[in-house]
Design an enzyme around this catalytic site. Structure first.
Site, PDB file in Angstrom:
ATOM      1  N   ASP A   1     -12.217  28.429   4.100  1.00  0.00           N
ATOM      2  CA  ASP A   1     -11.488  27.311   3.530  1.00  0.00           C
ATOM      3  C   ASP A   1     -12.325  26.051   3.800  1.00  0.00           C
ATOM      4  OD1 ASP A   1      -9.301  25.672   2.629  1.00  0.00           O
ATOM      5  OD2 ASP A   1      -8.782  25.349   4.724  1.00  0.00           O
TER       6      ASP A   1
ATOM      7  N   ASP B   1     -10.887  22.207   3.550  1.00  0.00           N
ATOM      8  CA  ASP B   1     -10.146  21.132   4.210  1.00  0.00           C
ATOM      9  C   ASP B   1      -9.598  21.586   5.559  1.00  0.00           C
ATOM     10  OD1 ASP B   1     -10.680  20.055   1.784  1.00  0.00           O
ATOM     11  OD2 ASP B   1      -8.643  19.418   1.335  1.00  0.00           O
TER      12      ASP B   1
END
Length: 427
Positions: free
Chosen positions: A199, A201
């Site tokens: 991922d 963020d």
């Protein structure tokens, strides 16, 4: 002495053998000296294990009974014992010789690697982890240190316990004592993991990109609250994405360049990616954020794969909409599968890293899912969790030591020292 074989010969269970243990202050030449002493008795070496801790050596050798050499009272054994003790004394060392038969007992079925990360690693937490391993029927065959900073990381080779049961039991102890514990099955499969997908963020970077955009639109607090609810799994991600992006309508497209400069990599991110690439891994990112940022990260870090949502820009303004296929919870798992297929890597040999509820499908699809500083719902569902703020600690879960990382960095130094924003090694 561990049952792992550094050097092995085939022995019948009733063959006389001797375990020779040497311990004391380390210095060059001890190992050569011991085996030179033993060579006079024509023994075979069945197993060797050597460890040096803070300048103190422990050297163990499992050998066959002496076939030739000097005798005492008509036996080679007595002479061998006297010779080894005399040599050890001359070196300022202690020696112990234990007689027995055969080789080491075979390890139990069900073999796992248990990695423990502590900041710090306390005696209390270590005792609890060890006791829990025993309670599940496991035996610790070997322990060694992977890293001493920025966290203490140790790996235990465990046999005799089911990996899934061990993971469940140790997760409870990890939560109770504030340490991170990863449990993975032993075998060649672990060495063949060749794709890591992250991922973006709050994982690869410290920020939530949509909140950086929202700050320029004057609605940061409103967007942040919705983001947190979505990451906790309280809101449908796609619905929350559209709601937040609508608040950006009318922003000048020039804000994209400003946001790119505001993005902060997570400490250890560059080291993680560089090390994985040096090892031949392929590395990718999937993001519920935006290609306007992930494309730049892909170029900067040399990532093999990247996929994210795209902010629509018309006539130099953000429209408040996204275009193309939405990268949501299901989309991230779908992209992991796609990346693995393109990389030619079976899913069981993939690693996924994320922090939010929309990462859960991806984490559970990968061979190893790592919850990185994640929300509680994610920590509970992932294979393992890391709660320290250094992304490169994931390397330890793969059995890579800090010394190996540093050796690679020294051989091929980074473009600027300390660029990960992480504390440096103690002098």
């Amino acid at each position: 002495m561990t049952p792992s074989k550094a050097i092995a010969t085939s022995l019948s269970p009733d063959t006389p053998t001797y375990l020779v243990k040497i311990f004391g202050k380390d210095r060059p030449g001890i190992t050569a000296g011991l085996f030179d002493t033993l060579a006079a008795y024509s023994v075979d070496v069945v197993d060797i294990e050597q460890l040096v801790t803070r300048g103190r050596i422990t050297l163990c050798a499992l050998i066959t009974a002496p076939a030739t050499g000097p005798t005492i009272s008509g036996t080679n054994e007595g002479a061998l014992r006297a010779t080894v003790h005399s040599w050890a004394e001359s070196m300022g060392l202690e020696a112990e010789i234990i007689s027995g038969t055969g080789d080491n007992q075979p390890r139990g079925t069900g073999r796992s690697h248990v990695t423990v990360l502590g900041h710090p690693l306390t005696a209390e937490s270590t005792a609890a982890i060890a006791a829990s391993i025993t309670a599940t029927g496991g035996n610790i065959d070997r322990i060694f240190r992977l890293a001493k900073y920025p966290v203490t990381a140790v790996e235990c080779d465990v046999s005799g316990a089911d990996t899934a049961a061990l993971r469940t039991a140790l997760a409870l102890e990890a939560a109770r004592y504030g340490v991170d514990v990863a449990v993975v099955a032993s075998g060649l499969q672990r060495r063949a993991q060749r794709l890591v997908v992250m991922d973006v963020d709050s994982t690869l970077i410290q920020d939530e990109v949509i909140e950086l955009f929202a700050a320029h639109a004057g609605c940061e607090a409103e967007v942040a609250e919705v983001t947190q609810r979505a990451m906790r799994g309280e809101l449908d991600f796609e619905e929350s994405l559209h709601a937040r992006v609508r608040l950006l309508a009318g922003l000048d497209a020039s804000v994209v360049d400003k946001v790119r400069t505001e993005v902060r990599l997570t400490p250890g991110a560059r080291t993680l990616v560089r090390t994985l690439k040096r090892l031949g891994f392929q590395v990718g990112v999937v993001s519920g954020g935006f290609t306007q940022v992930t494309d730049a990260l892909q170029r900067e870090l040399g990532l093999d794969f990247a996929s994210a949502n795209t902010l629509e820009i018309v006539d130099g303004k953000l429209t408040g909409r996204v275009t193309g296929e939405i990268v949501d919870r299901a989309g991230k798992a779908r992209l992991l599968r796609r990346f693995a297929e393109e990389a030619g890597v079976p899913l069981v040999q993939t690693v996924a890293i994320g922090d939010g509820a929309n990462d859960l499908d991806m984490l559970n699809t990968a061979g190893l899912g790592v919850a990185f500083n994640a929300k509680p719902v994610v920590r509970e569902a992932a294979h393992t969790a890391v709660t320290v703020p250094f992304l490169d600690t994931v390397l330890y879960l793969l059995g890579i030591t800090r010394e190996e990382v540093e050796a690679a960095e020294a051989a091929e130094p980074a473009s600027s020292p300390g660029e990960d924003g992480k504390q440096q090694a103690p002098a």
